[in-house]
Every structure is written in C-alpha cells, then in structure tokens.
Design a protein around this motif. Structure first.
Motif, PDB file in Angstrom:
ATOM      1  N   PHE A  90       0.444   5.666  -7.252  1.00 28.90           N
ATOM      2  CA  PHE A  90       0.080   5.424  -8.643  1.00 28.90           C
ATOM      3  C   PHE A  90      -1.405   5.727  -8.859  1.00 28.90           C
ATOM      4  CE2 PHE A  90      -1.666   2.802 -11.975  1.00 28.90           C
ATOM      5  CZ  PHE A  90      -0.761   2.947 -13.007  1.00 28.90           C
ATOM      6  N   ASN A  91      -2.244   5.210  -7.955  1.00 30.54           N
ATOM      7  CA  ASN A  91      -3.679   5.476  -8.072  1.00 30.54           C
ATOM      8  C   ASN A  91      -3.966   6.963  -7.899  1.00 30.54           C
ATOM      9  OD1 ASN A  91      -3.950   2.780  -8.415  1.00 30.54           O
ATOM     10  ND2 ASN A  91      -4.778   2.371  -6.387  1.00 30.54           N
ATOM     11  N   TRP A 122       4.657   9.354   5.993  1.00 29.88           N
ATOM     12  CA  TRP A 122       4.742   8.664   4.704  1.00 29.88           C
ATOM     13  C   TRP A 122       6.177   8.623   4.181  1.00 29.88           C
ATOM     14  CZ3 TRP A 122       0.504   6.070   3.317  1.00 29.88           C
ATOM     15  CH2 TRP A 122       0.507   5.443   2.075  1.00 29.88           C
ATOM     16  N   PHE A 147      -3.919 -16.811 -16.118  1.00 28.65           N
ATOM     17  CA  PHE A 147      -4.283 -15.994 -17.266  1.00 28.65           C
ATOM     18  C   PHE A 147      -5.794 -16.005 -17.463  1.00 28.65           C
ATOM     19  CE2 PHE A 147      -3.966 -15.821 -22.173  1.00 28.65           C
ATOM     20  CZ  PHE A 147      -4.272 -14.470 -22.154  1.00 28.65           C
ATOM     21  N   SER A 196     -11.660  -9.706 -15.761  1.00 31.81           N
ATOM     22  CA  SER A 196     -11.724  -8.471 -16.545  1.00 31.81           C
ATOM     23  C   SER A 196     -13.022  -8.396 -17.344  1.00 31.81           C
ATOM     24  CB  SER A 196     -10.551  -8.363 -17.513  1.00 31.81           C
ATOM     25  OG  SER A 196      -9.354  -8.600 -16.850  1.00 31.81           O
ATOM     26  N   GLN A 245       3.647 -12.683 -16.772  1.00 32.05           N
ATOM     27  CA  GLN A 245       3.973 -13.896 -16.022  1.00 32.05           C
ATOM     28  C   GLN A 245       3.548 -15.168 -16.741  1.00 32.05           C
ATOM     29  OE1 GLN A 245       2.904 -11.102 -14.887  1.00 32.05           O
ATOM     30  NE2 GLN A 245       3.885 -10.591 -12.962  1.00 32.05           N
ATOM     31  N   VAL A 246       2.536 -15.041 -17.619  1.00 34.70           N
ATOM     32  CA  VAL A 246       2.050 -16.222 -18.321  1.00 34.70           C
ATOM     33  C   VAL A 246       3.110 -16.789 -19.262  1.00 34.70           C
ATOM     34  CG1 VAL A 246       0.357 -17.016 -20.019  1.00 34.70           C
ATOM     35  CG2 VAL A 246      -0.345 -15.535 -18.166  1.00 34.70           C
ATOM     36  N   ILE A 274       2.012 -16.753  -8.328  1.00 36.24           N
ATOM     37  CA  ILE A 274       3.179 -16.554  -9.197  1.00 36.24           C
ATOM     38  C   ILE A 274       4.415 -17.197  -8.584  1.00 36.24           C
ATOM     39  CG2 ILE A 274       4.689 -14.868 -10.300  1.00 36.24           C
ATOM     40  CD1 ILE A 274       2.299 -13.960 -11.443  1.00 36.24           C
ATOM     41  N   ILE A 326       1.644   8.331 -16.907  1.00 35.81           N
ATOM     42  CA  ILE A 326       0.776   7.434 -16.148  1.00 35.81           C
ATOM     43  C   ILE A 326      -0.670   7.890 -16.259  1.00 35.81           C
ATOM     44  CG2 ILE A 326       0.149   6.691 -13.835  1.00 35.81           C
ATOM     45  CD1 ILE A 326       3.100   6.558 -13.220  1.00 35.81           C
ATOM     46  N   MET A 336      -3.463  -7.022 -22.646  1.00 35.87           N
ATOM     47  CA  MET A 336      -4.258  -7.781 -21.680  1.00 35.87           C
ATOM     48  C   MET A 336      -3.497  -8.962 -21.089  1.00 35.87           C
ATOM     49  SD  MET A 336      -7.181  -6.519 -21.195  1.00 35.87           S
ATOM     50  CE  MET A 336      -7.839  -7.941 -20.323  1.00 35.87           C
ATOM     51  N   THR A 349       2.456   1.542  -3.681  1.00 35.56           N
ATOM     52  CA  THR A 349       1.738   1.815  -4.925  1.00 35.56           C
ATOM     53  C   THR A 349       0.550   2.764  -4.842  1.00 35.56           C
ATOM     54  OG1 THR A 349       0.319  -0.118  -4.695  1.00 35.56           O
ATOM     55  CG2 THR A 349       2.366  -0.416  -5.910  1.00 35.56           C
ATOM     56  N   ALA A 350       0.184   3.207  -3.630  1.00 40.36           N
ATOM     57  CA  ALA A 350      -0.982   4.096  -3.536  1.00 40.36           C
ATOM     58  C   ALA A 350      -0.792   5.344  -4.405  1.00 40.36           C
ATOM     59  CB  ALA A 350      -1.235   4.495  -2.087  1.00 40.36           C
ATOM     60  N   PRO A 373      -0.895 -10.980 -19.079  1.00 40.63           N
ATOM     61  CA  PRO A 373       0.085 -10.804 -18.018  1.00 40.63           C
ATOM     62  C   PRO A 373       1.404 -11.427 -18.434  1.00 40.63           C
ATOM     63  CG  PRO A 373      -1.796 -12.127 -17.259  1.00 40.63           C
ATOM     64  CD  PRO A 373      -1.974 -11.915 -18.723  1.00 40.63           C
ATOM     65  N   ILE A 408      -7.610 -14.034 -14.768  1.00 38.43           N
ATOM     66  CA  ILE A 408      -7.548 -12.586 -14.970  1.00 38.43           C
ATOM     67  C   ILE A 408      -8.475 -12.169 -16.110  1.00 38.43           C
ATOM     68  CG2 ILE A 408      -6.039 -10.694 -15.694  1.00 38.43           C
ATOM     69  CD1 ILE A 408      -3.811 -11.950 -14.101  1.00 38.43           C
ATOM     70  N   ALA A 419      -3.284  -5.934 -11.192  1.00 39.29           N
ATOM     71  CA  ALA A 419      -1.936  -5.793 -10.639  1.00 39.29           C
ATOM     72  C   ALA A 419      -1.785  -6.641  -9.373  1.00 39.29           C
ATOM     73  CB  ALA A 419      -1.628  -4.331 -10.341  1.00 39.29           C
ATOM     74  N   ILE A 447       0.836  -1.195   0.000  1.00 36.38           N
ATOM     75  CA  ILE A 447       0.000   0.000   0.000  1.00 36.38           C
ATOM     76  C   ILE A 447       0.878   1.255   0.000  1.00 36.38           C
ATOM     77  CG2 ILE A 447      -1.597   1.347   1.443  1.00 36.38           C
ATOM     78  CD1 ILE A 447      -2.752  -1.553   2.171  1.00 36.38           C
ATOM     79  N   LEU A 462     -11.719   2.191 -14.342  1.00 32.29           N
ATOM     80  CA  LEU A 462     -10.422   1.798 -14.898  1.00 32.29           C
ATOM     81  C   LEU A 462      -9.425   1.471 -13.793  1.00 32.29           C
ATOM     82  CD1 LEU A 462      -8.380   1.680 -17.357  1.00 32.29           C
ATOM     83  CD2 LEU A 462      -7.778   4.003 -16.704  1.00 32.29           C
ATOM     84  N   LEU A 493      -7.421  -2.055 -13.067  1.00 31.42           N
ATOM     85  CA  LEU A 493      -5.957  -2.124 -13.090  1.00 31.42           C
ATOM     86  C   LEU A 493      -5.422  -2.619 -11.753  1.00 31.42           C
ATOM     87  CD1 LEU A 493      -5.101   1.241 -14.852  1.00 31.42           C
ATOM     88  CD2 LEU A 493      -4.770  -1.044 -15.790  1.00 31.42           C
ATOM     89  N   GLN A 494      -6.066  -2.134 -10.682  1.00 27.75           N
ATOM     90  CA  GLN A 494      -5.627  -2.504  -9.348  1.00 27.75           C
ATOM     91  C   GLN A 494      -5.803  -3.994  -9.103  1.00 27.75           C
ATOM     92  OE1 GLN A 494      -4.145  -0.403  -6.969  1.00 27.75           O
ATOM     93  NE2 GLN A 494      -3.708  -2.513  -6.425  1.00 27.75           N
ATOM     94  N   PHE A 508       4.124 -10.743  -6.631  1.00 29.45           N
ATOM     95  CA  PHE A 508       5.210 -11.714  -6.457  1.00 29.45           C
ATOM     96  C   PHE A 508       6.429 -11.100  -5.762  1.00 29.45           C
ATOM     97  CE2 PHE A 508       9.234 -13.491  -8.192  1.00 29.45           C
ATOM     98  CZ  PHE A 508       9.201 -14.681  -7.513  1.00 29.45           C
ATOM     99  N   LYS A 552      -1.125 -10.269  -9.783  1.00 31.28           N
ATOM    100  CA  LYS A 552       0.215 -10.615 -10.265  1.00 31.28           C
ATOM    101  C   LYS A 552       1.285 -10.411  -9.202  1.00 31.28           C
ATOM    102  CE  LYS A 552      -0.131  -8.030 -14.060  1.00 31.28           C
ATOM    103  NZ  LYS A 552       0.077  -7.519 -15.415  1.00 31.28           N
ATOM    104  N   LYS A 572       0.289  -0.328 -15.348  1.00 29.60           N
ATOM    105  CA  LYS A 572       0.679  -0.758 -14.011  1.00 29.60           C
ATOM    106  C   LYS A 572       1.477  -2.046 -14.087  1.00 29.60           C
ATOM    107  CE  LYS A 572      -0.831  -0.683  -9.416  1.00 29.60           C
ATOM    108  NZ  LYS A 572      -1.685   0.049  -8.562  1.00 29.60           N
TER     109      LYS A 572
END
Lengths: 289, 269
Positions: A170-171, B17, A271, A278, B114-115, A247, B262, B110, A167-168, B112, A274, A223, A164, A215, A219-220, A228, A226, B268
C-alpha cells in the motif's frame, strides 16, 4: 460556477440530502450517542445508570487498559518504520528500469488486496510451532523450534511481520505515485551535472517526495493504532494477553462482558489519542514548510 | 555484472515475497496426513482436491461468499447513489453553506470507525437489524473519501457543457445524468472499486453485527473456520484460497483503477 440560477440553493440541498441524511444517521449520531454512553454504566440487560466520569476514572485504574494501550504502541513502533522504508524501497524498485518492475508491482501489492482473515490464517500456519514452515526450516538447519506465536517475547513481532508483508504494498503505491510526479527533467539535469544514484536519491527524490512521506507516515501511524484483525485471528490476544491491543480490549468489554459504557469510554480515549497525534504531527510537519 | 547481481537479488526477494501465497495453495492441495509429515514437498505427493470438496460440503463457505458478494455489491451501488449527487452539488452548484458542508463531511474522514462500533451496535439492535445483512451494509455507505474523489473530478468538467445544456432547457437532474455521470465514469469506477474492497475486507463490524453462522460474510466465516477446524490445516488453507479467489479476480480486472484510486487518496484500513 456553471450556470447562475436562482434555484441553486434548492438544487444544492436536494442533491446533498441523501448523503447528509445517511451521514447524520450512521456517523454523526453514533459519535454523539457514543459519547453519551460513555457516561453511563450500561450492560444491555439491566437499565443504564448515569455515573458521570466514572468509566473514565476506572479506566485509569485498569491495568489491562494500560497493557493493551502499551501493546498498541508496541505494534505501532514495530511496524511503522519498517513499513515506511519497505514501501519506499519497493517504490524505487517499481520505478526503476528493472525488467522485473511490473512483476514487482503485482507481487508486492497483491497481499494487500487479500482480507485480514486470510492473511491471519495463512501466517498462523507458517508460524505454527510444530509443523509450520518456518520451524521446519529451523529444525532442518539444526535449530530448536521457536514459539513464534506462543512465546510472549516473540508473538507481537510475529504479528508485525505478517502485517508488514500484508500492507507494505500500500505504501509502495503511495510513494510510487509521488515519484511519478517528479519531472524527468529534474533528474536529467542532475545527471548532466554528474550526480550519482545516491546523490540524486538524497538531494532530489527524498526532498521532492516530502509531502507524500508526511502523508504516508501519518496514515501509517493511524492505521497501526487501529490494529485488531490480525491479532484477533493469529493469537486471539495471547499468549497471556501479551498481544491484546486496545481495540481488542474495547471489543471484549463491549461484546463479551457487555460493558457498553466502559467500552465506549475506551473508544473515546483511543479517538482522542489519534486526534492528538494527528494534530501534533501536522503542527510539527507543517512548521518547516 | 553489477546489473546481474541486482537482478538476482530482486528476483530472490520477489520469489520470497510471493512464497507465502504459493505455500497457501500447496498446503490446500495436500492430504491432511501429508501436511504434518511431508512438509517440504513443493509438489504434494498425493495432490488432492478433497479439501475443497470438504470445504464446500461441510461448511457454509458458498453461503458466506454469496453474503459477501451481496454486501459488497449493494454497498458499492448505494455508496455511488448517495456520493455522486452531493459531490456534484459541491463541485458545480453555488449554494449557501457549501463550504461548511464540505468541511463537515471531510471531518468524517478523521474519525476511526472503531470509535462508533458500540453506539452503532446499540442503534442497530434497537431497530432489530442485528444479525441481518443490512447491518453489514449500512454503516459503510457514508464514504467521505468517495465524495472527495468525485468532487475533484467533477470540478474538472468544463462549465460550458452544462451551460449549453441549460440553454437547451435541460434541468439540473438531466444535466447530472446525461453529462456529469457519463463524463465522470472513471472517477465513479474508482469509488466503486474502493467501496467494494472496503466492504469485502471488512472484519470487525460484521464480526459484531452478525452472529448467525449462515449469515457470516466470508472474512468472518474464515476466521471462524480456523476456530472450528483448528488442526485441519489443509482444510483451512483451502478455505482461505476459496475466500481469496474473488479478490484475485477483482484485482486483476481492475488493477489499474485500484492503484490509481489509492494513489489519488491515500486511504487506509
């Protein structure tokens, strides 16, 4: 279109070719190749053997697969809501008239620029059981030490907390960009009508920000599925595999046990997962437009 | 009064922070023995650079930084070299199959990454590229999001400019290099920065593709650092500081572009 010409098709192909070749070679081919591998028993050393859906069938009997998948879901549920709300609040702050808004934008965003291993090592140190800052503070306040990364009940929360923080920001940027697109006149007329801060937030900002929220949430979620790096660096999947995410299990199967086929099958399940999320998400969110 | 309270709350949040990063820097300046006994001293009792000296002398950290720089810079340049022409074609050239090509490329966003790590590894292994820097670079080149950004931008360039050049006898290649690229500078910069950051922060793929310690990128190197020097916290933190400096510098130089990029795309990971 710019200039009509009978060489358009030739030029179009020529200009597209370098990318298309790389794309076919490094994305399309591996995707198809990976699907093929998932039907084989393949451990680098011995020759491969076609086993059809064998890998997928053993997947569904593999307890560790289920727990890793569950941990991934846990991580998604632990981080997504907080990251959305935190990003939104940060964006409100950097779009306010506060004197600190410029500093805020930098401070909230900077962690995101740093690489995952730096974040992981830093937070592993903060969470360190005996000498880490958090436990030292706890002891100062007369509290017992907490096994942030060693207690199975807490480890995933600790990894989430680091994420958190990471990456917060980014949002925040996404929300902030959305807020800047809302015209000042809308706000002004609302204010003239006597609407207060929270009323404006509820009836103007949030509804107009809907596309960005849709959106950003998608994305969140993607992400978070994934995840890892931070787990790998902070806990290595421990304690007792309690933070092993999907992962990581894919990685272990492929590169520790060399079960390439099995690992590939698992990657395809991820895959698919996800993709389904989506598509369902877009169906639901797109319906009431 | 209310304003003052809000100001103080905001200030406290911001200080908290940023604190982990301050703590990172402080720990890196402490003597190893003070790290464990002198936890709360904000200004170290014996501030020292010995951790940095040790990091530079006893590990490959400079080599890792160099590797990451090579990987990121080459990735950035090659990404532009393949993304810009196709983005131009999609934006400005009317050729058959353009729409299909567009969706074909966008579908790639679309998937990932990792796939495909297993098939990619096997692919690179069979070419003998595993454990080389090329292995770290190549899979990052196809950047559909970059095409998307550039295409959007190129579409905004007025057709009349191209038409005039055409009438003067310029070919498509000339128009691309003398009109489109110079006018598209800011979009190109955004894509450059995004691909640079992506490449610099990449972790999973270089972890898999490179096994030779001297060939690590900095992200893998620092993760390894923690494994090897597990209890030497001040040394680990100095390594983390060294690894972050280029990113800080990069951020403060390109701050606006990074944020714009961004905001424009919402990429992301």
């Amino acid at each position: 279109m710019a200039i009509p010409g009978n060489k358009d098709t030739r030029d179009g192909v020529l200009f597209s070719l370098p990318f298309v070749l790389i794309y076919l070679f490094l994305l399309v081919f591996p995707i198809i190749f990976g699907l093929c591998i998932s039907f084989y028993k393949w451990d680098i050393l011995s020759s491969r053997k076609f086993i059809g859906l064998g890998n997928y069938i053993s997947l569904f009997k593999d307890k560790t697969f289920y727990t890793s998948l569950w941990h991934t879901f846990q991580f998604v549920f632990m981080t997504t809501p907080i990251l959305m709300v935190a990003g939104f609040l940060m964006a409100l702050f950097v779009n306010s008239k506060s004197l600190l808004r410029g500093a805020g934008e930098n401070i909230f965003f900077i962690p995101y620029v740093l690489s995952i291993t730096v974040i992981g090592t830093l937070w592993a140190w903060l969470f360190q059981k005996n000498y880490g800052l958090f436990n030292q503070l706890f002891m100062l306040l007369g509290h017992a030490k907490v096994g942030w990364l060693t207690d199975p009940q807490k480890a995933m929360w600790s990894v989430s907390a680091a994420t958190i923080w990471w990456t917060a920001g980014f949002n925040m940027i996404l929300f902030s960009a959305g807020m800047k697109q809302i015209s000042a006149e809308v706000y002004e007329s609302a204010r003239i009508d006597g609407a207060g801060y929270f009323r404006i937030l509820k009836d103007i900002t949030i509804p107009l920000l809907r596309p960005t929220i849709v959106l950003c949430l998608l994305l969140q979620i993607i992400a978070s599925f994934k995840v890892f790096g931070q787990v790998f660096v902070m806990t290595g999947g421990g304690p007792y595999g309690k933070t092993r995410v999907l992962i990581q299990y894919i990685y272990e199967n492929g590169f520790t046990y060399f079960k390439m086929g099995y690992s590939s099958a698992m990657a395809y399940v991820l895959f698919l997962l996800i993709m389904v999320i989506s598509v369902v998400y877009y169906k639901i969110m797109g319906r009431d437009k | 009064m209310k304003k003052k309270i809000l100001f103080i709350v905001a200030l406290v949040v911001l200080v908290l922070w940023i604190f982990p990063l301050v703590w990172l820097a402080i720990t890196s300046l402490k003597l190893e023995e003070d790290v464990l006994t002198d936890v709360f001293r904000i200004f170290p009792k014996h501030p020292t650079l010995q951790n940095y000296a040790k990091a530079f002398s006893s590990t490959y950290i400079l080599k890792w930084l160099w590797n990451s720089t090579v990987v990121s810079v080459v990735t950035m340049i090659l990404t532009l070299a393949v993304d810009a022409p196709i983005a131009y074609a999609m934006a400005k050239i009317k050729f058959r199959g353009r729409q299909i090509l567009f969706w074909f490329v966008m579908a790639g966003m679309m998937i990932p990454f990792q796939v495909i790590i297993i098939p990619l590894y096997l692919q690179f292994n069979s070419y003998g590229l595993v454990n080389t820097l090329s292995a770290a670079i190549l899979p990052r080149l196809a950047l559909p999001i970059g095409i998307f950004i550039l295409k959007q931008f190129f579409e905004g360039i007025p057709d009349e400019l191209e038409e005039a050049a055409f009438i003067d006898g310029s070919g498509r290649g000339r128009i691309f290099t003398t009109i489109i690229l110079p006018l598209g500078k800011s979009a190109l910069a955004t894509v450059m920065i995004l691909s640079f950051i992506n490449a610099w922060n990449d972790f999973l793929w270089p972890l898999i593709a490179i096994s030779d310690t001297a060939k690590y990128t900095i992200t893998v190197g620092i993760a390894n650092f923690q494994g090897v020097h597990g209890t030497d916290y001040s040394l680990i933190m100095s390594g983390a500081v060294i690894a972050s400096v280029p990113q800080f510098v990069f951020y403060f130089i390109f701050r606006k572009k990074i944020v714009e990029g961004i905001a424009m795309t919402g990429i992301k990971g």
